[in-house]
Design an enzyme around this catalytic site. Structure first.
Site, short mmCIF file in Angstrom:
data_model
loop_
_atom_site.label_atom_id
_atom_site.label_comp_id
_atom_site.label_asym_id
_atom_site.label_seq_id
_atom_site.Cartn_x
_atom_site.Cartn_y
_atom_site.Cartn_z
N SER A 178 0.91 -1.17 0.13
CA SER A 178 -0.03 -0.06 -0.02
C SER A 178 0.92 1.22 0.01
O SER A 178 0.44 2.22 -0.40
CB SER A 178 -1.11 0.10 1.37
OG SER A 178 -0.27 -0.32 2.31
N HIS A 206 -5.35 -3.19 -2.99
CA HIS A 206 -5.05 -2.15 -3.86
C HIS A 206 -4.97 -2.61 -5.25
O HIS A 206 -4.73 -1.99 -6.13
CB HIS A 206 -3.52 -1.67 -3.54
CG HIS A 206 -3.73 -0.65 -2.54
ND1 HIS A 206 -4.20 0.45 -2.26
CD2 HIS A 206 -3.34 -0.93 -1.13
CE1 HIS A 206 -4.43 0.88 -1.02
NE2 HIS A 206 -3.60 0.00 -0.10
N LYS A 237 -11.84 0.79 -2.12
CA LYS A 237 -10.88 1.41 -2.89
C LYS A 237 -11.27 1.30 -4.41
O LYS A 237 -12.14 2.14 -4.67
CB LYS A 237 -9.71 0.57 -2.59
CG LYS A 237 -9.15 1.08 -1.02
CD LYS A 237 -7.93 0.40 -0.69
CE LYS A 237 -7.65 0.94 0.97
NZ LYS A 237 -6.70 0.16 1.87
C1 PLP Z 1 -6.98 -0.28 3.18
C2 PLP Z 1 -6.26 -1.53 3.56
C3 PLP Z 1 -7.01 -2.43 4.33
C4 PLP Z 1 -8.16 -1.86 5.10
O1 PLP Z 1 -9.19 -1.86 4.39
P1 PLP Z 1 -10.75 -1.13 5.02
O2 PLP Z 1 -11.57 -1.58 4.21
O3 PLP Z 1 -10.39 0.42 4.47
O4 PLP Z 1 -10.56 -1.33 6.44
C5 PLP Z 1 -6.30 -3.79 4.46
N1 PLP Z 1 -5.37 -3.92 3.56
C6 PLP Z 1 -4.68 -3.09 2.85
C7 PLP Z 1 -3.28 -3.47 2.18
C8 PLP Z 1 -5.08 -1.81 2.71
O5 PLP Z 1 -4.45 -0.83 1.98
#
Ligand code: PLP
Length: 391
Positions: A178, A206, A237
Site C-alpha cells: 500500500s 490495492h 478502494k
Molecule cells: C486499506 C487497506 C486495508 C483496510 O481495508 P479497509 O476496508 O479500509 O478497512 C487492508 N489491507 C490493505 C493492504 C489496505 O491497503
C-alpha cells in the site's frame, strides 16, 4: 490523567508525527474543495472513480428503498439478507473461488481471518511491509510471528525450512503493497506454501479492480487465481463502495463463520453498501471497466515519466500507487504543505506507517485524472521539490 494525555499529544507534535483530519466538501472527485480551496486530489484510493458512478448510487438507493437502511444485527443473530448472499456469489465468480464471505472492512477481515485460522502453536510468515491490519491480526492470533524481508522469497524459503514440524502454517502478504505500489512475488510464495503445506493468504486491497484483464487483481495478473487459499479484497478502494471479502474454499468459509470474531460480533453491512459493491463488480468486469483500467495505467505511466525526468525516485512499484521518496519527516510534511498551497492534495507518509528515514509523498492516480491534471501535478511537485532540495 488529563495532564498525561496533554503531554502525550505534545510529544507526538514534538516528534513531527501529529495527525489531524481535514474537511473536504462534496465528493471524492479528481478535484475537491479542501478547507475552502479547490485542489487536485492525488491521495484517494478511489482508483477507478466508481465512488461517484451513477450505477452504484442507483443500486444503493434501490436497495435502501426495498430493504431498508440496516441489517439489524450480526448475520448469525438476525439472519443473512439476500444481498449478502448475492454479493458472496458475485465475489466467488469474480475470484473463481469455491465460495466467499463478506466482512465489514478490510481491517475487520484481516484481524478476523488471521486470528480465526491460526493460534498458539502455529506459525505466521509475514512480509515486513504488510499492512497494519495484518499485523494486528497476527497479534490477536497468539501464533508465532516470523517476519521475512520485503518480497524476499529466498529468505522465506530458508526460514520455512527451520520451522518444520510445528502446527498450522500461514504465509500472508499484501498483493500490492500500500505504501510502495509494488507486487508480491506470488508465484514463489505459492510454491513455498505448497511445498510446506502452508496456507497462503493475499490481501489485494490495492490490486482488486485494478490489475488483470478482468480486474480480478494481482493473482489474475500473475496467472495464479487458483493457487491462493485466501484472497482478501476490499470494496472501499477501486470498487468505490465499502467493506471487504474473503474468497476461499467452502470449508474455510465455514470455519470463519464459526471463529472469526469480527464476523460474529459485529453488525453486518447494510443493504445500500452490499448492492453498491455488487454493481461495482459488474462494472469492473465489463468493457467500461477495461477502459477505466487502461486510462488509469496510461495516466500513471505519464505521471511517473514526468517525475523521473525531474529527478525524483519513485521506488520499484508498477501500479497506480506512486511514492515520491523524500527522506525525513519534516521535509515531507513541509513538501505536502507547500503542495497544498499550490492546489495539490497529497499526503506525506511518516513513521509508524513507513520505517524512519523512508518518508514519502504517497501519490495515487485515478482514472478520472486527465493528462493535463497529471502534467500540471508533476510540474508543481518538481517546483516544490527543487525549492526544498529534494531534487
Ligand atoms: C486499506 C487497506 C486495508 C483496510 O481495508 P479497509 O476496508 O479500509 O478497512 C487492508 N489491507 C490493505 C493492504 C489496505 O491497503
Amino acid at each position: 490523567m488529563e495532564q498525561t494525555i496533554h503531554d502525550e499529544l505534545q510529544q507526538i507534535r514534538n516528534r513531527g508525527l501529529y495527525r489531524a483530519t481535514r474537511l473536504i466538501q462534496g465528493r471524492q472527485s479528481a478535484r475537491v474543495v479542501l478547507e475552502g480551496c479547490e485542489t487536485l486530489l492525488l491521495c484517494s484510493n478511489n482508483y477507478l472513480g466508481l465512488a461517484e458512478h451513477p450505477a452504484l448510487t442507483e443500486a444503493a438507493i434501490r436497495a435502501t428503498e426495498r430493504f431498508g437502511t440496516s441489517s439489524g444485527a450480526s448475520r448469525l443473530v438476525s439472519g443473512t439478507m439476500e444481498l449478502h448472499e448475492l454479493l458472496e456469489a458475485d465475489v466467488a465468480r469474480f475470484k473463481q473461488s469455491e465460495s466467499a464471505l463478506i466482512f465489514n472492512s478490510g481491517y475487520a477481515a484481516n484481524t478476523g481471518i488471521i486470528s480465526a485460522i491460526v493460534g498458539r502453536g502455529d506459525v505466521i510468515f509475514s512480509d515486513r511491509l504488510n499492512h497494519a491490519s495484518i499485523i494486528d491480526g497476527v497479534r490477536l492470533s497468539g501464533a508465532k510471528l516470523v517476519r521475512y524481508p520485503h518480497n524476499d522469497a529466498a529468505t522465506l524459503a530458508k526460514v520455512m525450512e527451520k520451522q518444520r514440524g510445528t502446527g498450522r502454517c500461514l504465509i500472508v502478504t499484501d498483493g500490492v503493497f500500500s505504501m510502495d505500489g509494488d507486487l508480491a512475488p506470488l508465484k514463489e510464495l505459492a510454491v513455498l506454501a505448497s511445498r510446506h503445506g502452508a496456507l497462503l493468504m493475499v490481501d489485494d486491497a490495492h490490486g482488486c479492480g485494478v490489475l488483470g484483464r478482468e480486474g480480478r487483481g494481482s493473482a489474475e495478473l500473475l496467472g495464479l487465481l487458483g493457487s491462493i487459499d485466501i484472497h482478501v479484497g476490499t470494496f472501499g478502494k477501486a470498487l468505490g463502495s465499502f467493506g471487504a471479502y474473503a474468497a476461499l474454499s467452502s470449508e474455510l468459509r465455514e470455519l470463519l463463520i464459526n471463529r472469526a470474531r469480527s464476523f460474529i460480533f459485529s453488525t453486518s453491512l447494510p443493504p445500500a453498501v452490499l448492492a453498491a459493491s455488487s454493481a461495482a463488480l459488474r462494472i469492473v468486469q465489463s468493457e467500461e471497466g477495461r477502459i477505466l483500467r487502461e486510462r488509469l495505467y496510461a495516466g500513471t505511466a505519464l505521471f511517473k515519466e514526468r517525475l523521473h525526468q525531474a529527478g525524483f525516485r519513485t521506488g520499484d512499484g508498477t501500479t497506480q500507487i506512486v511514492p515520491i521518496m523524500t527522506g525525513d519527516a519534516d521535509v515531507t510534511m513541509q513538501f505536502s504543505k507547500l503542495l497544498l498551497a499550490e492546489g495539490l492534495f497529497v499526503q506525506g507518509i511518516r513513521p509508524p506507517t513507513v520505517p524512519a528515514g523512508a518518508c514519502r509523498l504517497r501519490c495515487t492516480v485515478m482514472a478520472t485524472h486527465t493528462d493535463a491534471d497529471l502534467l500540471w501535478a508533476a510540474e508543481r511537485i518538481a517546483d516544490v521539490g527543487r525549492s526544498l532540495g529534494v531534487i
